[in-house]
Scaffold this active site. Structure first.
Site, mmCIF file in Angstrom:
data_model
loop_
_atom_site.group_PDB
_atom_site.id
_atom_site.type_symbol
_atom_site.label_atom_id
_atom_site.label_comp_id
_atom_site.label_asym_id
_atom_site.label_seq_id
_atom_site.Cartn_x
_atom_site.Cartn_y
_atom_site.Cartn_z
ATOM 1 N N ARG A 68 0.853 -1.189 0.000
ATOM 2 C CA ARG A 68 0.000 0.000 0.000
ATOM 3 C C ARG A 68 0.888 1.237 0.000
ATOM 4 N NH1 ARG A 68 -4.059 0.482 4.859
ATOM 5 N NH2 ARG A 68 -5.379 -0.891 3.621
ATOM 6 N N ARG A 182 -4.160 3.276 17.359
ATOM 7 C CA ARG A 182 -4.936 2.639 16.278
ATOM 8 C C ARG A 182 -4.645 3.389 14.993
ATOM 9 N NH1 ARG A 182 -7.476 -1.064 14.123
ATOM 10 N NH2 ARG A 182 -9.258 -2.152 14.995
ATOM 11 N N LYS A 183 -5.289 2.988 13.895
ATOM 12 C CA LYS A 183 -5.148 3.719 12.634
ATOM 13 C C LYS A 183 -5.705 5.141 12.776
ATOM 14 C CE LYS A 183 -7.934 2.861 9.177
ATOM 15 N NZ LYS A 183 -8.949 2.283 8.225
ATOM 16 N N GLY A 436 -16.849 -5.818 2.139
ATOM 17 C CA GLY A 436 -16.897 -7.257 2.370
ATOM 18 C C GLY A 436 -17.102 -7.689 3.805
ATOM 19 N N CYS A 441 -14.438 -0.725 4.820
ATOM 20 C CA CYS A 441 -13.455 -0.044 3.968
ATOM 21 C C CYS A 441 -14.114 0.530 2.709
ATOM 22 C CB CYS A 441 -12.362 -1.016 3.552
ATOM 23 S SG CYS A 441 -11.577 -1.833 4.937
ATOM 24 N N GLY A 442 -15.187 -0.102 2.247
ATOM 25 C CA GLY A 442 -15.890 0.383 1.049
ATOM 26 C C GLY A 442 -16.933 1.444 1.370
HETATM 27 FE FE1 SRM Z 1 -9.628 -0.725 5.397
HETATM 28 C C1 SRM Z 1 -8.434 -3.063 7.514
HETATM 29 C C2 SRM Z 1 -8.500 -2.414 2.771
HETATM 30 C C3 SRM Z 1 -10.119 2.021 3.476
HETATM 31 C C4 SRM Z 1 -11.610 0.601 7.844
HETATM 32 N N1 SRM Z 1 -8.573 -2.411 5.194
HETATM 33 C C5 SRM Z 1 -8.154 -3.219 6.194
HETATM 34 C C6 SRM Z 1 -7.218 -4.303 5.668
HETATM 35 C C7 SRM Z 1 -5.814 -3.794 5.801
HETATM 36 C C8 SRM Z 1 -7.395 -5.624 6.408
HETATM 37 C C9 SRM Z 1 -6.358 -6.654 6.034
HETATM 38 O O1 SRM Z 1 -5.260 -6.661 6.581
HETATM 39 O O2 SRM Z 1 -6.666 -7.471 5.171
HETATM 40 C C10 SRM Z 1 -7.702 -4.372 4.195
HETATM 41 C C11 SRM Z 1 -6.677 -4.809 3.170
HETATM 42 C C12 SRM Z 1 -7.339 -5.648 2.105
HETATM 43 C C13 SRM Z 1 -6.559 -5.708 0.848
HETATM 44 O O3 SRM Z 1 -5.823 -6.681 0.616
HETATM 45 O O4 SRM Z 1 -6.722 -4.809 0.028
HETATM 46 C C14 SRM Z 1 -8.272 -2.976 4.012
HETATM 47 N N2 SRM Z 1 -9.246 -0.238 3.507
HETATM 48 C C15 SRM Z 1 -8.882 -1.117 2.545
HETATM 49 C C16 SRM Z 1 -8.965 -0.494 1.171
HETATM 50 C C17 SRM Z 1 -7.926 -1.025 0.195
HETATM 51 C C18 SRM Z 1 -10.382 -0.715 0.604
HETATM 52 C C19 SRM Z 1 -10.478 -0.425 -0.862
HETATM 53 O O5 SRM Z 1 -10.689 -1.397 -1.617
HETATM 54 O O6 SRM Z 1 -10.346 0.709 -1.274
HETATM 55 C C20 SRM Z 1 -8.821 0.989 1.562
HETATM 56 C C21 SRM Z 1 -7.396 1.426 1.637
HETATM 57 C C22 SRM Z 1 -7.261 2.892 1.926
HETATM 58 C C23 SRM Z 1 -5.836 3.393 1.882
HETATM 59 O O7 SRM Z 1 -5.366 3.664 0.776
HETATM 60 O O8 SRM Z 1 -5.221 3.500 2.942
HETATM 61 C C24 SRM Z 1 -9.430 0.967 2.953
HETATM 62 N N3 SRM Z 1 -10.608 1.042 5.644
HETATM 63 C C25 SRM Z 1 -10.779 1.988 4.689
HETATM 64 C C26 SRM Z 1 -11.781 2.922 5.112
HETATM 65 C C27 SRM Z 1 -12.355 4.066 4.272
HETATM 66 C C28 SRM Z 1 -11.711 5.397 4.476
HETATM 67 O O9 SRM Z 1 -10.626 5.520 5.042
HETATM 68 O O10 SRM Z 1 -12.348 6.345 4.041
HETATM 69 C C29 SRM Z 1 -12.207 2.516 6.357
HETATM 70 C C30 SRM Z 1 -13.334 3.149 7.213
HETATM 71 C C31 SRM Z 1 -12.926 4.491 7.744
HETATM 72 C C32 SRM Z 1 -12.119 4.418 9.004
HETATM 73 O O11 SRM Z 1 -11.042 3.817 9.002
HETATM 74 O O12 SRM Z 1 -12.553 4.993 9.997
HETATM 75 C C33 SRM Z 1 -11.458 1.329 6.681
HETATM 76 N N4 SRM Z 1 -9.935 -1.128 7.360
HETATM 77 C C34 SRM Z 1 -10.845 -0.511 8.172
HETATM 78 C C35 SRM Z 1 -10.887 -1.189 9.424
HETATM 79 C C36 SRM Z 1 -11.755 -0.818 10.653
HETATM 80 C C37 SRM Z 1 -11.009 0.171 11.509
HETATM 81 C C38 SRM Z 1 -11.451 0.192 12.946
HETATM 82 O O13 SRM Z 1 -11.259 1.240 13.597
HETATM 83 O O14 SRM Z 1 -11.939 -0.827 13.458
HETATM 84 C C39 SRM Z 1 -9.973 -2.261 9.334
HETATM 85 C C40 SRM Z 1 -9.646 -3.313 10.422
HETATM 86 C C41 SRM Z 1 -8.633 -2.820 11.407
HETATM 87 O O15 SRM Z 1 -7.993 -1.781 11.234
HETATM 88 O O16 SRM Z 1 -8.479 -3.529 12.392
HETATM 89 C C42 SRM Z 1 -9.402 -2.197 8.027
HETATM 90 FE FE1 SF4 Z 2 -13.522 -6.029 5.233
HETATM 91 FE FE2 SF4 Z 2 -11.977 -3.998 4.505
HETATM 92 FE FE3 SF4 Z 2 -11.350 -6.487 3.821
HETATM 93 FE FE4 SF4 Z 2 -13.383 -5.237 2.654
HETATM 94 S S1 SF4 Z 2 -11.208 -4.703 2.502
HETATM 95 S S2 SF4 Z 2 -13.395 -7.297 3.385
HETATM 96 S S3 SF4 Z 2 -14.246 -4.114 4.409
HETATM 97 S S4 SF4 Z 2 -11.405 -5.591 5.881
#
Ligand code: SRM
Ligand code: SF4
Length: 512
Positions: A68, A182-183, A436, A441-442
């Site tokens: 990333r 956290r993030k 998903g 994240c979506g």
């Molecule tokens: Fe996300 C975790 C993908 C935007 C909330 N997110 C993950 C992980 C890293 C989980 C993992 O290790 O597998 C996902 C990676 C999957 C992969 O292989 O792609 C993942 N998040 C994404 C992306 C790629 C979704 C997308 O298809 O666009 C986005 C990457 C953004 C970037 O460039 O950094 C992405 N994630 C978001 C957003 C939307 C936003 O930021 O506007 C959110 C909700 C907003 C927020 O964070 O408040 C989001 N992601 C999470 C969470 C829940 C966070 C929490 O506080 O619980 C997780 C799980 C965690 O962090 O424990 C997570």
């Molecule tokens: Fe869940 Fe984020 Fe993975 Fe989508 S990319 S399946 S919302 S953790």
């Protein structure tokens, strides 16, 4: 004050391993990892600490990592895109890239033995992936048309870059901010349409005038998680443009030092604001900043509905245009990336921009080049005038690569939307977001129709399903949607979406 919190006996496992060894420490061990291979690596280094360098172990595809990047305001040059295309190309069918919901790129198929070389190549074109995962600040978002939008208020490009540079020590890694609870998400809006989804960021800067000076009102605490989703609330603060970096660092420092670390489901910034109370939190930020905060301006300048930027638009620079290309669910392959780099060079000014809707903008195209640009074969794949439902489709990664996923998303989302576009005439785009799992994240809560993956029981079997969200409003007066239907089996979803589109979004069956 040290950035490494001393873990208490009740600290969760993440706090313990962070205290044992800082995430960024793996930077010095990359050559060793490359030599010994992923299977021989320490499990915590491989599955967690590597995320401090932006390298994500994928349990779904072991040995093929995801990388990333960090692209403040979603801006990438053609030279950078070409280097990324070459990296992805090396992995053949396993290689691809996704445009993310934070205006960013993720590369797939990466092997650990290649990472030292990949980092060198990225560095040669000014790219970094540092601190893009785990307990770090994510990509800093900004208007994707910053600096070219005829109606913009503040060009936020340099501000987003400056915030990133301060947090990451110009991409080298900054131990001061590698152990947050956290993030953390930061967005800087300089436009009138809130193109960054300010309301869902831990800190958002939105343009506002105070005594005739154009600065920013500040929102804090927006976030989504599996357990709780909150829109950001006003900090009751207004800052001048040159205070954005200092205030971001002050808030981050308060969060780092005072944030709750016991339970990772209750660690995001809003939980600290709840714990201290907004007034006390604000006072802590002032103390860290070393000066009082100015009260918020009475109103902000977010006055417009959100734009999607797809199509052809005149820039503020005379005779120049930006063209938004629709990238279905944000997925790119190596050849797509080479092609985007080429058209940015042939027609534009070697620049490519990404949007939070997972699309691409090619800026700086002269009027005289428009006609020939429109004949480029790439526009067959990446349309400037897609069907209305496909146009506004967003999807997270889902089960193909993400081990948290409860359902497959991107391919299913595209399949269903293509059928619905064929069956229905929609007078305007309807923003359908797939995610998903409850991590969101979506961003299903910002959508007109949000689909959040879950599991349901049908005929005695466990099957893939979605909870359906509706009512999300973006742009001016943004508000989060809420869950309207639970546990809808994916196999039964299409007719339900069709009904919702007809009843709530003026869609008409074709041929009527
Ligand atoms: Fe996300 C975790 C993908 C935007 C909330 N997110 C993950 C992980 C890293 C989980 C993992 O290790 O597998 C996902 C990676 C999957 C992969 O292989 O792609 C993942 N998040 C994404 C992306 C790629 C979704 C997308 O298809 O666009 C986005 C990457 C953004 C970037 O460039 O950094 C992405 N994630 C978001 C957003 C939307 C936003 O930021 O506007 C959110 C909700 C907003 C927020 O964070 O408040 C989001 N992601 C999470 C969470 C829940 C966070 C929490 O506080 O619980 C997780 C799980 C965690 O962090 O424990 C997570
Ligand atoms: Fe869940 Fe984020 Fe993975 Fe989508 S990319 S399946 S919302 S953790």
């Amino acid at each position: 004050m040290s950035n490494v919190a001393t873990p208490t006996a009740s600290a969760n496992k993440f706090e313990k391993f962070k205290a044992e060894k800082d995430g960024l420490a793996v930077k010095a061990e990359l050559e060793k990892f490359a030599q010994i291979g992923w299977e021989a690596m320490d499990e915590i280094d491989r599955e967690h600490r590597l995320k401090w360098l932006g390298i994500f172990f994928r349990p779904v595809t072991p040995g093929k990592f995801m990388m990333r990047l960090r692209l403040p305001t979603g801006i990438v040059t053609s030279a950078q895109m070409r280097v990324l295309a070459e990296i992805v190309q090396r992995y053949g069918e396993d290689g691809s890239a996704d445009i993310t919901t934070r205006q960013n790129l993720q590369l797939r198929g990466i092997r650990i033995e290649d990472v030292p070389d990949i980092f060198q190549r990225m560095k040669s074109v000014g790219l970094t992936s540092v601190q893009s995962g785990m307990d770090n600040v994510r990509n800093i978002t900004g208007s994707p048309v910053a600096g070219i939008d005829a109606d913009e208020l503040i060009d936020t490009r340099e501000l987003a870059q400056a915030v990133q540079d301060a947090i990451t020590n110009c991409g080298e890694g900054n131990p001061a901010f590698t152990n947050l609870p956290r993030k953390f998400n930061i967005a800087i809006a300089g436009c009138r349409d809130n193109s960054v989804h300010a309301e869902i960021n831990d800190i958002a800067f939105v343009p506002a005038y105070q005594n005739g000076i154009l600065g920013f009102n500040v929102l804090v605490g927006g976030f989504f998680s599996a357990k709780r989703c909150e829109a950001a609330i006003p900090l009751n603060a207004w800052v001048e443009q040159n205070q954005v970096v200092a205030l971001s660092l002050a808030i981050l420092t308060v969060y780092r030092d005072r944030g709750l670390r016991r339970n990772r489901q209750q660690s995001r910034l809003m939980w600290l604001i709840d714990d201290l109370g907004l007034e006390q939190f604000r006072a802590e930020v002032e103390k860290e900043l070393g000066s009082p905060l100015v009260a918020a301006a009475p109103k902000d300048e977010i006055e417009w509905e959100k734009r999607d930027h797809i199509g052809i638009y005149a820039q503020k620079q005379p005779n120049l245009n930006y063209i938004g290309l629709h990238i279905p669910v944000g997925r790119l392959f190596a050849q797509d990336m080479f092609d985007l780099a080429r058209i940015a060079e042939v027609y534009g000014d070697r620049e490519i921009r990404l949007t939070v809707e997972q699309n691409v903008i090619i800026p700086h195209i002269p009027n005289s080049r428009l006609e020939i640009f429109l004949q480029e074969p790439i526009l067959q794949r990446f349309s400037i005038n897609p069907d209305p439902l496909k146009r506004a489709l967003v999807s997270c990664t889902g089960a193909q690569f993400c081990n948290f996923a409860l359902i497959e998303t991107k391919n299913r989302a595209l399949g269903i939307i293509q059928q619905l576009d064929a069956e229905l005439s929609c007078p305007h785009p309807v923003r359908i977001h797939w995610t998903g799992c409850p991590n969101s994240c979506g961003q299903p809560q910002v959508a007109d129709i949000g689909l959040l993956g879950t599991k349901a029981r049908k005929d005695g079997k466990t099957i893939e399903a979605v909870d359906i969200y509706m009512g999300g409003k973006v742009g001016k007066d943004a508000k989060l949607g809420s869950c309207m239907m639970k546990n809808v089996p994916c196999e039964d979803l299409k007719p339900i979406l069709r009904r919702l589109l007809i009843e709530h979004f003026d869609a008409q069956p074709k041929g009527l």
